[in-house]
Structure formats: structure tokens, C-alpha cells
Write an enzyme that holds these catalytic residues in place. Structure first.
Site, PDB file in Angstrom:
ATOM      1  N   GLU A 152       0.835  -1.195   0.000  1.00  0.00           N
ATOM      2  CA  GLU A 152       0.000   0.000   0.000  1.00  0.00           C
ATOM      3  C   GLU A 152       0.875   1.251   0.000  1.00  0.00           C
ATOM      4  O   GLU A 152       1.862   1.314   0.743  1.00  0.00           O
ATOM      5  CB  GLU A 152      -0.920   0.032   1.233  1.00  0.00           C
ATOM      6  CG  GLU A 152      -1.951   1.137   1.137  1.00  0.00           C
ATOM      7  CD  GLU A 152      -2.848   1.219   2.365  1.00  0.00           C
ATOM      8  OE1 GLU A 152      -3.994   1.652   2.221  1.00  0.00           O
ATOM      9  OE2 GLU A 152      -2.404   0.860   3.470  1.00  0.00           O
ATOM     10  N   GLU A 322      -5.918  -2.141  12.732  1.00  0.00           N
ATOM     11  CA  GLU A 322      -5.636  -3.004  11.575  1.00  0.00           C
ATOM     12  C   GLU A 322      -6.709  -4.081  11.411  1.00  0.00           C
ATOM     13  O   GLU A 322      -7.053  -4.449  10.278  1.00  0.00           O
ATOM     14  CB  GLU A 322      -4.253  -3.648  11.718  1.00  0.00           C
ATOM     15  CG  GLU A 322      -3.103  -2.661  11.867  1.00  0.00           C
ATOM     16  CD  GLU A 322      -3.090  -1.585  10.801  1.00  0.00           C
ATOM     17  OE1 GLU A 322      -3.405  -1.883   9.625  1.00  0.00           O
ATOM     18  OE2 GLU A 322      -2.769  -0.426  11.126  1.00  0.00           O
TER      19      GLU A 322
END
Length: 524
Positions: A152, A322
């Protein structure tokens, strides 16, 4: 000038990747083969996909009738205006930019057909902490390396040639060839493992539909502490050898939060396992790869005997953040990076929400004001601030919006929505949003629509100015001689200047009466 993103040509659309990688710790390279299943949307004799620091040595397309379309000879490729193009070893493959590769074919792929693009390539286990990179571990005076991915926002293209855009979700079959004594991890559980000489070949189960930035690989000398959640998910925390005791706290938090989110979101965690790995060289705090979450060591490991409470709180929050992404980001993914805040702002709020549920004595919401709301207020009071929703034209611009506006202001406005709608209606809207868009992509307006349907309030109209405009208002209240209250608003700027734009926000106001009752009005 259009804010429309610059995307790859839409002549073909990927549906599945079958990738095999073999890292080499001697020269810090890796060899790879990827087979990409394609749907041909429009007849074409070129395929352009993402590839950065990747050398392609062979390329071909096999059609559904098993006929093979080879690449075009170099003499038939027009190089007009492409004097700076990089020519790959594979005939007919050129890179006209640093981030793409174009495969020229000897004939058209027919519209409506299917094919498999097979590419053989070589890449670098770089030291940039992005793509497929090498992470240095130091223990007891010894130094060794791991191979780790960080994709990412746009670095899967450093690991393999791919269609590296979040809306192009695919399934993935992953195979790793590694030293027989090393641990190999990916998003899914191991399907098969075979040893030949000093190497072992590890194949993993197929992933669900997901974006390329969520593909994850870890290779190294690791140990783990493990358990299983009450809902049956295999849960492991991996560390460098000898440090597994420092992963016990994160394991306990993670198992509780994962099942909590399954209940809160009304969607069971869809993978059979979840691994969390402490990485010695890691650029971010953590990365939410589906089923294989990677962390900076300080964001995952705590020593129960010596670590202060603030370290435990930090680890607990990061783990919860997360895990929230496993639904909000992974199961449902933003269509394009303009809606990045939808991932990060929501995960920031709901991560704190989960930790508050389990650790009431930590007074999480008081900390939320100082750590998130106040940081957002400080940054957003500057003339140089930007809206939550920032048009992202090029993928190279994405990293610029991973800032406190996306995370902190995003979380603060989510908190404001929960207070405005009420927690029950907010939860109902979130559940409807996830159910409608799971395994697909969504925009900010899609969330507003789900919350509107659940609450009966026009959330899009209410929230539009908060996400699309910069800044925030100061609300002034005065009481007239007839005991009526008058409200006014203007943007707050830390330099004391007036805002020439005169933005008007929709502000929910609660007015308390002498008996403790509250009336809510909307200030526009």
C-alpha cells in the site's frame, strides 16, 4: 482541468493471479512467474499493466481455445515518441514510463474472449521498505535478512507485473520457493509444502477477491505464539526467534477484537486464519494485509514485566485499527484513493471504540480528544489544510494524503455522525453498507446512502461539506432580550483572518433545559 484519475487502459480486465516467487538473499533479487487471467473487454493487440523495477524476460497470452498469442517482433513495434522507453528482454515488451510495461502482441485478442497472460520476470529485494523488500534483523551480534512486502498504496507493481488499482479486485494463488528452514507466510493458510534439497516450495490456498495492495508475503526465520478464537479463527503472532513472549499481549487483544468486530459488523471474519508479524525494518506503524498483518516491532510487541501502560495502549489500539480494516478496507475497499479517508478515518474511530469496549479503565474517549480531535483541529485551522476528500489524479500522489486529516479529522467526523444518528442506527447503516458492497468497492457517497437509509436522515447533505470542504466552524451563541438563542458560524483560522469563502457547515446543536432534557436542532 479534470480530477478524473489516470487509470490503465480498460481493454482487458484481470480476474485472477497465479504467482510464484523465489527470493535470493545472496544477491537480494527474486525470480518470478505470474499468470494473469484476463477478460478481453475490447479487441486489442497491446496490454499495459503496472511494473516498477521489474525486468520481464518472457511474455505470452494463452486464449481459452489453448492457442498462444506471441509478442510482436521488435521491428513491427512503432517507437514514435518513445525514445526513452525501456526495452525488456522479452521481445515486444517495453516500458514507456517508470511504472508500467506494455506488451505488444502479434495479433488482436478478440473482444469478449478470455486469456491468460504469462510473464517471467526478475525483481530487486530492495532496501526502500516498499514492494518486496529486505528487512535487516540483528540479534545477539548476528545480522540476517527477511523478505517482506509492503504494497500500500501502489507498490505491488514492484513485486510483480500487475493491474495495481484498488478497483481491479482479483483472487490470488501464491507459491513461494524458500530455504527449507525458513518460515513462508502469505494471506491464506498453507495448502501444500514440498522439500527438494535445500529449498522448499510452499503453496497457499486461494484468496477471496481483493485488491493488489493487500497481497502479502513474509519469508524469514520466525517463531510464533498461537491460539484459536472462540469463533474458530486460527490466530498467530510471529516474532524474531526468542521474542514470542512479547507477542502474547497482542495475541490476546487481537483474538478478542476480531470476534468483537465479527459481531459488531454483522459479518463473520471471512478467512480461516489471521497472522500478525513483527518486522524489524518497517516504514509504517502497521499494514492491514488481509490475513497477514505486518507491524513495526514497537507497534506489536510488549514486555508484560517492563513495558509501561502507554506501550500496551498503543499496541492494543494499533492491533484494533488493523483488524477493523479486515472489513473496512479489505472486505469493502475504496474505489479509488480519493476515498482513502473512508478506510483510515473509520478504522481510527472504530479501533478506539473496540479498545474502549474491553478496557474501560483506560478512559479511551478522553484520550481520543487529545490524540485525534485536537490534532485535526490544529492542522485544519491552517490556510494550507486540505479537505478530507482529496481528488487524487495520479497514483504517485497517494502518499501525500496519508496524513492527520485523513486519519484524525476523518475519525472525528465519524464520531460526530455516531452522536448525530445514535449508535444503533449508525451500526445498522454500517452493517448494510458492508453487506451491500462486500468483496467489491465503494465511494464515500455509498456509506452516506446506507446511513441515510438506516437513520431516515439525509447524511449526504449533512456530511458533504465536512468532507469536501477544508476547515471547520466556530459556532457563536447569543441570547436576545426575549430569551431566544441566536447562533452564527464562521471558519476558524489560527492566524485570525476571516475566511473569504464563507463556508457554511451543517452543525447539529444540543440544547439542554433546566430539567436535564435536551433538544437537538440542526444549524445550517
Amino acid at each position: 482541468m479534470s480530477d478524473a484519475p489516470e487509470l490503465l487502459p480498460a481493454d482487458v480486465k484481470p480476474s485472477h493471479y497465479d504467482v510464484k516467487l523465489q527470493p535470493n538473499f545472496e544477491d537480494f533479487t527474486f525470480d518470478g512467474v505470474v499468470k494473469i487471467s484476463l477478460d478481453v473487454v475490447k479487441a486489442t493487440d497491446t496490454i499495459t499493466l503496472h511494473a516498477t523495477d521489474i525486468a520481464i524476460s518472457a511474455a505470452s497470452v494463452t486464449l481459452s481455445d489453448r492457442s498462444v498469442v506471441k509478442t510482436a517482433p521488435k521491428g513491427l513495434i512503432s517507437l514514435t515518441g518513445s525514445s526513452k522507453a525501456t526495452v525488456h528482454a522479452a521481445e515486444g515488451v517495453l516500458s514507456f514510463t517508470e511504472e508500467t510495461a506494455t506488451i505488444h502482441l502479434e495479433s488482436n485478442l478478440p473482444a469478449g474472449g478470455k486469456g491468460v497472460l504469462e510473464l517471467t520476470f526478475k525483481g530487486q529485494l530492495n532496501d526502500k521498505m516498499c514492494g518486496f523488500y529486505r528487512a535487516k534483523a540483528q540479534q545477539n551480534g548476528k545480522e540476517w535478512y527477511m523478505a517482506v512486502t509492503q504494497h500500500e498504496p501502489t507498490d505491488c507493481r514492484r513485486t510483480m507485473p500487475c493491474f495495481d488499482e484498488p478497483a481491479l479486485k482479483c483472487t490470488f494463488d501464491v507459491t513461494l520457493v524458500v530455504g527449507k528452514d525458513l518460515t513462508a507466510l502469505s494471506n491464506m493458510p498453507v495448502k501444500s509444502e514440498g522439500v527438494e534439497g535445500d529449498l522448499k516450495t510452499v503453496s497457499f490456498d486461494r484468496t477471496p477477491l481483493m485488491s493488489t495492495y493487500l497481497l502479502a508475503l513474509v519469508v524469514g526465520s520466525l517463531e510464533c505464539v498461537e491460539s484459536k478464537t472462540p469463533k474458530g479463527v486460527q490466530y498467530r503472532v510471529y516474532t524474531l526467534p526468542g521474542l514470542t513472549h512479547q507477542g502474547a499481549f497482542a495475541l490476546d487483544v487481537g483474538m478478542k477484537v476480531l470476534d468483537f468486530f465479527s459481531d459488531y459488523f454483522g459479518e463473520a471474519y471471512p478467512l480461516p486464519k489471521l497472522d500478525m508479524v513483527a518486522i524489524p525494518d518497517f516504514s509504517a506503524g502497521a499494514m492491514e494485509n488481509w490475513g497477514l498483518v505486518t507491524y513495526r516491532e514497537t507497534a506489536l510487541l510488549v514486555d508484560e514485566k517492563t513495558s509501561p501502560l502507554v506501550s500496551k495502549q498503543r499496541v492494543a489500539y494499533v492491533v484494533a485499527h488493523e483488524l477493523a480494516h479486515q472489513w473496512f478496507g479489505n472486505l469493502v475497499t475504496m474505489e479509488w484513493w480519493t476515498d482513502l479517508w473512508l478506510n483510515e478515518g473509520f478504522a481510527t474511530w472504530v479501533g478506539n471504540f473496540a479498545i474502549d469496549h474491553f478496557y474501560k479503565d483506560w478512559d479511551i474517549w478522553t484520550q481520543f480528544v487529545s490524540q485525534y480531535t485536537n490534532r485535526a483541529l490544529a492542522l485544519d485551522s491552517l490556510k494550507s489544510s486540505h479537505p478530507i476528500e482529496v481528488p487524487v489524479k495520479k497514483s504517485s500522489e497517494v502518499n501525500e494524503i496519508f496524513d492527520e486529516i485523513s486519519y484524525c479529522k476523518g475519525a472525528a467526523v465519524i464520531m460526530m455522525i455516531t452522536n448525530y444518528l445514535g449508535m444503533d442506527k449508525f451500526q445498522a447503516g454500517i452493517r448494510a453498507y458492508l453487506k451491500k458492497h462486500k468483496y467489491a468497492n465503494a465511494k464515500t457517497v455509498d456509506l452516506w446512502n446506507s446511513l441515510t437509509e438506516a437513520s431516515g436522515k439525509d447524511v449526504s447533505a449533512f456530511m458533504g461539506v465536512w468532507t469536501k470542504e477544508v476547515g471547520y466552524p466556530v459556532v457563536s451563541v447569543s441570547m436576545g432580550s426575549d430569551q431566544t438563542l441566536s447562533f452564527s458560524q464562521e471558519r476558524f483560522l489560527s492566524n485570525g483572518e476571516a475566511d473569504p469563502k464563507q463556508t457554511l457547515w451543517w452543525v447539529p446543536i444540543s440544547v439542554g433545559g433546566p430539567g436535564g432534557d435536551k433538544a437537538v436542532t440542526d444549524l445550517q
